[in-house]
Design a protein around this motif. Structure first.
Motif, short mmCIF file in Angstrom:
data_model
loop_
_atom_site.label_atom_id
_atom_site.label_comp_id
_atom_site.label_asym_id
_atom_site.label_seq_id
_atom_site.Cartn_x
_atom_site.Cartn_y
_atom_site.Cartn_z
N TYR A 243 0.73 -1.65 -0.23
CA TYR A 243 -0.09 0.34 -0.04
C TYR A 243 0.74 1.28 -0.20
CZ TYR A 243 -0.11 1.87 4.64
OH TYR A 243 0.43 2.54 5.72
N GLN A 244 1.90 1.10 0.08
CA GLN A 244 2.99 2.56 0.25
C GLN A 244 3.28 1.96 -1.08
OE1 GLN A 244 3.07 4.95 2.15
NE2 GLN A 244 2.78 4.51 3.90
N PRO A 245 3.59 3.51 -1.97
CA PRO A 245 2.80 5.28 -1.29
C PRO A 245 1.36 5.21 -2.13
CG PRO A 245 4.31 5.72 -3.58
CD PRO A 245 4.57 3.39 -3.49
N LEU A 246 0.80 4.58 -2.82
CA LEU A 246 -0.51 4.37 -3.84
C LEU A 246 -1.73 4.18 -2.68
CD1 LEU A 246 0.98 4.56 -6.84
CD2 LEU A 246 1.63 6.92 -4.91
N GLY A 247 -1.88 3.32 -2.19
CA GLY A 247 -2.43 2.74 -1.30
C GLY A 247 -3.39 2.21 -1.46
N PRO A 248 -4.19 1.06 -0.98
CA PRO A 248 -4.59 -0.65 -1.44
C PRO A 248 -4.98 -0.66 -2.66
CG PRO A 248 -6.15 0.80 0.01
CD PRO A 248 -5.35 2.01 -0.56
N ASN B 150 9.31 -2.23 -1.57
CA ASN B 150 7.96 -3.23 -2.85
C ASN B 150 8.11 -2.63 -4.38
OD1 ASN B 150 6.92 -0.34 -2.99
ND2 ASN B 150 5.16 -1.10 -1.62
N PRO B 245 -3.43 7.74 4.18
CA PRO B 245 -2.52 6.76 4.00
C PRO B 245 -3.11 5.83 2.64
CG PRO B 245 -4.37 6.50 5.48
CD PRO B 245 -4.49 8.13 5.57
N LEU B 246 -4.91 6.67 2.17
CA LEU B 246 -4.96 4.94 1.11
C LEU B 246 -4.59 5.85 0.24
CD1 LEU B 246 -8.43 5.39 3.15
CD2 LEU B 246 -6.45 3.83 3.08
N GLY B 247 -3.52 6.84 -0.87
CA GLY B 247 -3.31 7.44 -1.94
C GLY B 247 -4.53 7.50 -3.09
N PRO B 248 -3.34 8.78 -4.18
CA PRO B 248 -3.76 9.79 -4.60
C PRO B 248 -5.27 9.37 -4.78
CG PRO B 248 -2.25 8.56 -5.54
CD PRO B 248 -2.28 7.59 -4.76
#
Lengths: 417, 417
Positions: A243-248, B150, B245-248
């Motif tokens: 999920y880093q950096p663009l979310g789930p 990642n 925390p969930l992205g753009p």
């Protein structure tokens, strides 16, 4: 408001989810009827395709019930929605003159199989439950950094995947994915070992907005067609690695379940309630002109294969910090076009108490505190064969506006190609 | 391969984007023709609706060109795509016997207005350019943490917004949004001051996969219908405040532009190239059985209002660390169903050199190093009235497979309600 009386006897019980006050919208089929729109009343479903064909429902110049989804009704807009509800209430109330014409188009719910009530155009999932965000934040980032700095200012959300939104009853296949233990040198790939639910409400956008044109919170509220129960299935071991950096992404993309009946905003009107007092003043574009949340009691049950369900959480939609109207206004604030059929997940709904938490990762505190079911079995996350069920209802004076249930059984992961 | 000769003379130039080797798919209208599918050949467009009506194209039992989008052709699958390309090549080659029948269905490109070539079902944007990810990571998190842990293992992506994917030529309205300077106590709301492009390629999924069923990288490659240029408009001041925390979300949701012509995988076949050597071994489900990237030269121009365009970056699609096939295989790895019409953005394509960077935030290094245009004006981010254009072409022996251009002019932000 009290229970409205219908000539459909089963609708007059204090125990039914579907009194005349409710009239939720779904899509059903039977052994003899192709999938079609229907309205729940007591333990029966009114066949809207047949009603329209017979001329008993006549909403627009072109038919709107010749398709197995409610999107065409959404396109009629709030005036059309009100006209339909008035007509249905008139046809099904105890003193209705047309009972003999309508009765042949009632189908026993017990004979029906439910389908998706709408074509989901796009799915957005929010994170608007403060207790949930605080619990998850504490587990992932520590108590000092539990709530991200933006959380009290923005209804945080992310775009989800519409292609895997399925109706209650659809089995859910355990996802495969990349995971990496903190002490592992390399990630590995395989079935998720931390499969979880998220208890949410889904708001369905019924009218569209133009690209480049924001909407106010009041306009956003008017755009909402109705609500469903929503289970945002989550793989808790895939999420932290990806999920880093663009979310789930793949931790959520494999499945989202919704309940089969869309409960209209009109049916929920008596249960409006306000979001809690703001801890930080909101920017003007997010301020609510009135109560935009609803008092809806929610519960989650879990049943191992062959066992009775155990209730593992009870909470209420009134726990949210942001309403769906605020979420929708934020969603359109950049000029993002919204469409009829867009589905907005509320975010996980947890209350302040331990047994009010809407996910297993919270209930078992990251897997460290297994919960014990009525059968004596314990669980941290979901095992193959387990059945997870969400239920919800707004409770009035001698009646309830029920959402039915959102239930799914977990199947083992597929072997990878 | 060399330039294939067509009886459409303008297609036989080394300078055309659209020789017989290309045959890309778009949707056009003219003053006298409603929007419809067309195929570019030289400076002409072949009217596919008319060709099908006349029986000169006959792909399936039901018509596929009676709608103004290519999704119905996608549904025919790879065999249908190959049959269509063979037929078009036969009809338009220099020695074609049917010239007299086909010629009346050619429309001058200069008379056509282009529309979206497909209905985008869902849009996913990736982050697969290593130079870009390193540059952005260095600016946001410092050089030591530039590449997330990642990144070398997963083609990182997030779900974008399909409702605001628009065709080249559509003006883009500057978005409003929440921003917060690091030293500000509260966020504020207003027009983005750091509006940016992202130079990307878009891969269009042409065949669907089932929910719960992953696909291999080889299968994923076969599922791709074609490629377009893609500009992932980004508000660089909205993003850092909202994305944890969930992205753009709203920083990207306001607009994505694509070029009007879908260049087929078949046309790009001679330009296949491999992704770079792996720095960390990939998990088996992501390994490529052969070259899955393409050698496509790309450039970005910027033109202030009333000024000529200046080239601000040149790079190549061959710079990506992950191919679209790898991204698609990862996307489906959890069991996420993929549909015909899904659009996958590659991620910003930057090369190793400073003038090879595919976004202004990289070119101006976070706004600290303004770039100077040919007109003498300087820019850090995009100003109202600026026109941004992406161009791309694969270069063969005496011909090129062009993508045309993806161009948009920025309009001022709307005043907020």
């Amino acid at each position: 408001m009290t229970l409205l009386q219908s000539w459909v006897e089963s609708a007059n019980s204090a125990d039914t989810d579907f009194p005349l006050n409710n009239l939720p919208y779904g899509v059903f089929e039977t052994d003899s009827l192709e999938p079609r729109c229907g309205v729940a009343i007591g333990d029966m479903i009114l066949d809207m395709a047949a009603m329209e064909e017979e001329g008993l429902i006549d909403l627009a110049e072109e038919p709107v019930f010749d398709v197995p989804y409610w999107n065409d009704v959404m396109e009629l807009g709030p005036d059309g929605w009100a006209a339909l509800r008035d007509r249905l209430t008139g046809l099904l109330s105890a003193d209705a003159p047309d009972q003999a014409q309508v009765a042949p188009h009632l189908v026993p719910m017990a004979e029906a199989r439910m389908h998706m009530p709408l074509v989901v155009t796009e799915f957005t999932d929010f994170y608007a439950g403060k207790h949930h965000a605080t619990n998850i934040g504490t587990m992932f980032r520590g108590a000092e950094n539990a709530l991200p700095p933006n959380w009290l200012h923005i209804p945080i959300g992310y775009n989800g995947r519409a292609s895997t939104v399925v109706v209650s009853g659809t089995p859910i296949v355990r996802p495969n994915g990349q995971t990496k233990a903190p002490d592992a040198g390399m990630p590995s790939f395989g079935p998720s070992k931390r499969l979880d639910i998220e208890l949410e409400m889904g708001a369905i956008v019924g009218t569209s907005s133009e690209m480049g044109q924001p909407v106010t919170v009041a306009q956003a509220d008017e755009m909402i067609f109705g609500y469903v129960l929503l289970n945002d299935w989550s793989a808790r071991d895939i999420q932290p690695w990806e999920y880093q950096p663009l979310g789930p992404f793949q931790a959520k993309a494999f499945a989202t379940s919704i309940s089969p009946w869309i409960v209209t905003r009109a049916a929920l009107e008596p249960f409006r309630t306000s979001t809690p007092e703001r801890e930080r003043e909101l920017l003007p574009y997010l301020r609510e002109p009135g109560p935009m949340l609803y008092d809806i009691e929610l519960e989650v049950t879990m049943a191992p294969e062959g066992k009775d369900p155990s209730t593992i959480a009870r909470t209420n939609y009134n726990q949210m910090y942001y309403s769906a109207a605020q979420q929708l206004a934020h969603h359109a604030s950049s000029g993002c076009a919204m469409n009829a059929g867009d589905l907005l997940g509320s975010g996980t709904i947890s209350g302040p108490e331990k047994d009010q938490r809407g996910s297993l990762i919270e209930l078992s505190w990251g897997g460290k505190e297994p919960i014990t079911l009525d059968s004596g079995e314990t669980r941290t996350f979901i095992e193959d064969g387990d059945t997870m069920t969400l239920k919800g209802a707004a409770r009035g004076d001698g009646y309830r506006i029920g959402f039915g249930s959102c239930t799914s059984t977990i199947k083992p992961a597929v072997k990878f190609p």
